[in-house]
Design a protein around this motif. Structure first.
Motif, PDB file in Angstrom:
ATOM      1  N   LEU A  17       6.653 -40.785   6.673  1.00  0.00           N
ATOM      2  CA  LEU A  17       6.532 -39.433   7.194  1.00  0.00           C
ATOM      3  C   LEU A  17       6.561 -38.456   6.021  1.00  0.00           C
ATOM      4  CD1 LEU A  17       6.392 -37.771   9.804  1.00  0.00           C
ATOM      5  CD2 LEU A  17       8.896 -37.733   9.834  1.00  0.00           C
ATOM      6  N   ASN A  18       5.484 -37.689   5.874  1.00  0.00           N
ATOM      7  CA  ASN A  18       5.381 -36.714   4.796  1.00  0.00           C
ATOM      8  C   ASN A  18       5.439 -35.301   5.357  1.00  0.00           C
ATOM      9  OD1 ASN A  18       4.944 -38.979   3.258  1.00  0.00           O
ATOM     10  ND2 ASN A  18       2.770 -38.608   2.945  1.00  0.00           N
ATOM     11  N   LEU A  19       6.223 -34.432   4.715  1.00  0.00           N
ATOM     12  CA  LEU A  19       6.317 -33.039   5.104  1.00  0.00           C
ATOM     13  C   LEU A  19       5.918 -32.183   3.918  1.00  0.00           C
ATOM     14  CD1 LEU A  19       8.398 -34.608   7.009  1.00  0.00           C
ATOM     15  CD2 LEU A  19       9.483 -32.396   7.318  1.00  0.00           C
ATOM     16  N   THR A  20       4.943 -31.304   4.113  1.00  0.00           N
ATOM     17  CA  THR A  20       4.490 -30.395   3.067  1.00  0.00           C
ATOM     18  C   THR A  20       4.901 -28.980   3.440  1.00  0.00           C
ATOM     19  OG1 THR A  20       2.590 -31.826   2.615  1.00  0.00           O
ATOM     20  CG2 THR A  20       2.511 -29.586   1.740  1.00  0.00           C
ATOM     21  N   PHE A  21       5.771 -28.384   2.622  1.00  0.00           N
ATOM     22  CA  PHE A  21       6.298 -27.050   2.897  1.00  0.00           C
ATOM     23  C   PHE A  21       5.581 -26.000   2.062  1.00  0.00           C
ATOM     24  CE2 PHE A  21      10.231 -29.780   3.265  1.00  0.00           C
ATOM     25  CZ  PHE A  21      10.245 -29.793   4.650  1.00  0.00           C
ATOM     26  N   ASN A  22       5.115 -24.947   2.713  1.00  0.00           N
ATOM     27  CA  ASN A  22       4.637 -23.747   2.029  1.00  0.00           C
ATOM     28  C   ASN A  22       5.775 -22.745   2.099  1.00  0.00           C
ATOM     29  OD1 ASN A  22       3.247 -21.654   0.896  1.00  0.00           O
ATOM     30  ND2 ASN A  22       1.731 -21.470   2.529  1.00  0.00           N
ATOM     31  N   LEU A  23       6.614 -22.743   1.058  1.00  0.00           N
ATOM     32  CA  LEU A  23       7.855 -21.974   1.084  1.00  0.00           C
ATOM     33  C   LEU A  23       7.589 -20.478   0.988  1.00  0.00           C
ATOM     34  CD1 LEU A  23       9.815 -24.333  -1.312  1.00  0.00           C
ATOM     35  CD2 LEU A  23      10.149 -24.131   1.147  1.00  0.00           C
ATOM     36  N   SER A  24       8.395 -19.703   1.726  1.00  0.00           N
ATOM     37  CA  SER A  24       8.176 -18.259   1.773  1.00  0.00           C
ATOM     38  C   SER A  24       8.749 -17.540   0.562  1.00  0.00           C
ATOM     39  CB  SER A  24       8.792 -17.678   3.051  1.00  0.00           C
ATOM     40  OG  SER A  24      10.154 -18.057   3.173  1.00  0.00           O
ATOM     41  N   GLU A  25       9.706 -18.170  -0.140  1.00  0.00           N
ATOM     42  CA  GLU A  25      10.310 -17.551  -1.311  1.00  0.00           C
ATOM     43  C   GLU A  25      10.462 -18.571  -2.427  1.00  0.00           C
ATOM     44  OE1 GLU A  25      13.989 -15.723  -0.305  1.00  0.00           O
ATOM     45  OE2 GLU A  25      13.122 -14.351   1.172  1.00  0.00           O
ATOM     46  N   GLY A  26      10.452 -18.064  -3.690  1.00  0.00           N
ATOM     47  CA  GLY A  26      10.693 -18.918  -4.840  1.00  0.00           C
ATOM     48  C   GLY A  26       9.472 -19.706  -5.256  1.00  0.00           C
ATOM     49  N   PRO A  27       9.612 -20.528  -6.305  1.00  0.00           N
ATOM     50  CA  PRO A  27       8.495 -21.355  -6.789  1.00  0.00           C
ATOM     51  C   PRO A  27       8.027 -22.330  -5.706  1.00  0.00           C
ATOM     52  CG  PRO A  27      10.314 -21.310  -8.370  1.00  0.00           C
ATOM     53  CD  PRO A  27      10.826 -20.690  -7.116  1.00  0.00           C
ATOM     54  N   LYS A  28       6.724 -22.501  -5.595  1.00  0.00           N
ATOM     55  CA  LYS A  28       6.173 -23.361  -4.547  1.00  0.00           C
ATOM     56  C   LYS A  28       6.461 -24.839  -4.784  1.00  0.00           C
ATOM     57  CE  LYS A  28       4.482 -19.814  -2.473  1.00  0.00           C
ATOM     58  NZ  LYS A  28       5.138 -19.308  -1.254  1.00  0.00           N
ATOM     59  N   THR A  29       6.824 -25.200  -6.026  1.00  0.00           N
ATOM     60  CA  THR A  29       7.096 -26.606  -6.337  1.00  0.00           C
ATOM     61  C   THR A  29       8.590 -26.923  -6.322  1.00  0.00           C
ATOM     62  OG1 THR A  29       7.079 -26.072  -8.702  1.00  0.00           O
ATOM     63  CG2 THR A  29       5.004 -26.841  -7.716  1.00  0.00           C
ATOM     64  N   GLN A  30       9.414 -25.968  -5.864  1.00  0.00           N
ATOM     65  CA  GLN A  30      10.849 -26.184  -5.789  1.00  0.00           C
ATOM     66  C   GLN A  30      11.355 -25.762  -4.415  1.00  0.00           C
ATOM     67  OE1 GLN A  30      12.998 -24.362  -9.063  1.00  0.00           O
ATOM     68  NE2 GLN A  30      11.277 -24.670 -10.478  1.00  0.00           N
ATOM     69  N   ALA A  31      12.469 -26.377  -4.011  1.00  0.00           N
ATOM     70  CA  ALA A  31      13.080 -26.010  -2.732  1.00  0.00           C
ATOM     71  C   ALA A  31      14.590 -26.114  -2.863  1.00  0.00           C
ATOM     72  CB  ALA A  31      12.592 -26.927  -1.618  1.00  0.00           C
ATOM     73  N   PRO A  32      15.337 -25.157  -2.304  1.00  0.00           N
ATOM     74  CA  PRO A  32      16.797 -25.216  -2.373  1.00  0.00           C
ATOM     75  C   PRO A  32      17.320 -26.475  -1.675  1.00  0.00           C
ATOM     76  CG  PRO A  32      16.044 -23.055  -1.630  1.00  0.00           C
ATOM     77  CD  PRO A  32      14.855 -23.958  -1.599  1.00  0.00           C
ATOM     78  N   ILE A  33      18.305 -27.120  -2.263  1.00  0.00           N
ATOM     79  CA  ILE A  33      18.839 -28.337  -1.651  1.00  0.00           C
ATOM     80  C   ILE A  33      19.552 -28.010  -0.335  1.00  0.00           C
ATOM     81  CG2 ILE A  33      19.004 -29.605  -3.813  1.00  0.00           C
ATOM     82  CD1 ILE A  33      22.010 -29.001  -3.837  1.00  0.00           C
ATOM     83  N   SER A  34      20.058 -26.767  -0.201  1.00  0.00           N
ATOM     84  CA  SER A  34      20.689 -26.384   1.062  1.00  0.00           C
ATOM     85  C   SER A  34      19.668 -26.395   2.186  1.00  0.00           C
ATOM     86  CB  SER A  34      21.320 -24.998   0.933  1.00  0.00           C
ATOM     87  OG  SER A  34      20.350 -24.033   0.545  1.00  0.00           O
ATOM     88  N   HIS A  76       6.402 -35.150  -4.078  1.00  0.00           N
ATOM     89  CA  HIS A  76       5.078 -35.100  -4.691  1.00  0.00           C
ATOM     90  C   HIS A  76       4.915 -33.798  -5.467  1.00  0.00           C
ATOM     91  CE1 HIS A  76       0.702 -35.082  -5.091  1.00  0.00           C
ATOM     92  NE2 HIS A  76       0.725 -36.363  -4.783  1.00  0.00           N
ATOM     93  N   PRO A  77       4.370 -33.857  -6.692  1.00  0.00           N
ATOM     94  CA  PRO A  77       4.150 -32.630  -7.467  1.00  0.00           C
ATOM     95  C   PRO A  77       3.021 -31.799  -6.867  1.00  0.00           C
ATOM     96  CG  PRO A  77       3.178 -34.514  -8.581  1.00  0.00           C
ATOM     97  CD  PRO A  77       3.942 -35.060  -7.408  1.00  0.00           C
ATOM     98  N   GLY A  78       2.937 -30.541  -7.278  1.00  0.00           N
ATOM     99  CA  GLY A  78       1.920 -29.641  -6.751  1.00  0.00           C
ATOM    100  C   GLY A  78       2.558 -28.747  -5.723  1.00  0.00           C
ATOM    101  N   SER A  79       2.247 -28.905  -4.460  1.00  0.00           N
ATOM    102  CA  SER A  79       2.994 -28.230  -3.403  1.00  0.00           C
ATOM    103  C   SER A  79       4.276 -29.018  -3.164  1.00  0.00           C
ATOM    104  CB  SER A  79       2.159 -28.175  -2.121  1.00  0.00           C
ATOM    105  OG  SER A  79       1.818 -29.484  -1.713  1.00  0.00           O
TER     106      SER A  79
END
Length: 268
Positions: A17-34, A76-79
């Motif tokens: 199962l793959n989930l691709t997030f288009n995050l609303s804030e911050g760098p698109k290649t990073q996501a807060p662990i929270s 996965h790198p990129g998004s």
């Protein structure tokens, strides 16, 4: 990185199962662990709840839940794309009785219903109120942090797999439909768990299942049964779930529970 995902899935005999997030804030290649920890937990809750309902197996609850426990494979790198995998399927000819695949299939049916109110409510009518609640919690968590999310499912079963997409505006519509469903849906369901407490003086009960602990009021018609119970044994109970809206925020409050019936399991 191996490019042929289908071959990987078949060789490892795992649902992917793959989930691709288009995050609303911050760098698109990073996501807060929270954010990720919340999403992982909410997603697993949805899969577990659907899988338990889909299962007609006599095996123990814990075994079934273990068969649906996803693990993080890589990012996965990129998004920001996360890859999750299920436990390995040991007997491929038992696909029809495989709770994890069944649960993901129902989950994707919910996702692909998108904002179609009739279709979504029909699906939820077969999956019960707890799925609606857990699915709503997942979508709410996504809506707070992403512009959109793409879901991709690859399965070792050649007849299964698919994609789904939800934008932030679609998520808001889905949440409204789910909350309406929770208010309108029949709110009685059956649980099996350990009776931790039952007090006639305070009119309160507590039952611990493998998924959660239910605490609430005892209905008048159950008083006579409760007088003769033994604590710390396994019981099957019928529960009435009561959901209300907050006058201050107009949002659904945490559900309240009422014990309607109680029966000692025959093997206790």
């Amino acid at each position: 990185m191996v490019s042929n995902v289908e071959e990987i899935v078949k060789s490892t005999k795992q649902e992917r199962l793959n989930l691709t997030f288009n995050l609303s804030e911050g760098p698109k290649t990073q996501a807060p662990i929270s954010f990720l920890s919340i999403i992982f937990g909410k997603l697993q809750n949805v899969i577990n709840t659907i899988g338990m309902i889909c299962s007609n197996s006599e095996r123990g609850t814990e075994e079934i839940r273990n068969n649906m426990q996803f693990s993080l494979l890589h990012v996965h790198p990129g998004s920001f794309n996360i890859h999750l995998v299920s436990p390995e399927i040991t007997q491929l000819h038992l696909f029809d009785n495989y709770e994890c695949g069944d649960a993901i299939e129902k989950f994707f049916e919910l996702l692909n219903a998108e904002t179609n109110q009739d279709k979504l409510k029909k699906l939820l009518g077969n999956l019960r109120l707890r799925v609606a609640k857990n699915y709503a919690e997942l979508i709410k968590s996504l809506r707070e942090s992403v512009i959109d999310t793409k879901f991709t499912w690859k399965s070792p079963n050649p007849d299964r797999g698919g994609t789904a997409y939800l934008s932030n505006s679609q998520m808001q519509e889905v949440i409204e439909i789910l909350e309406q469903f929770q208010e309108e849906a029949p709110s009685r369901f059956t649980i099996t768990g350990i009776l931790i407490a039952a007090h006639l003086r305070t009119n309160r009960f507590e039952i611990k299942t493998s998924e959660k602990t239910y605490t609430g009021d005892i209905a008048d018609e159950v008083f006579e049964t409760v007088e003769n119970i033994t604590l710390n044994l396994k019981y099957t109970a019928e529960i009435h779930e009561i959901t209300e809206r907050s006058e201050a925020t107009n949002e659904l409050t945490n559900p309240k529970y009422e014990l309607l019936s109680l029966k000692l399991n025959s093997n206790e």
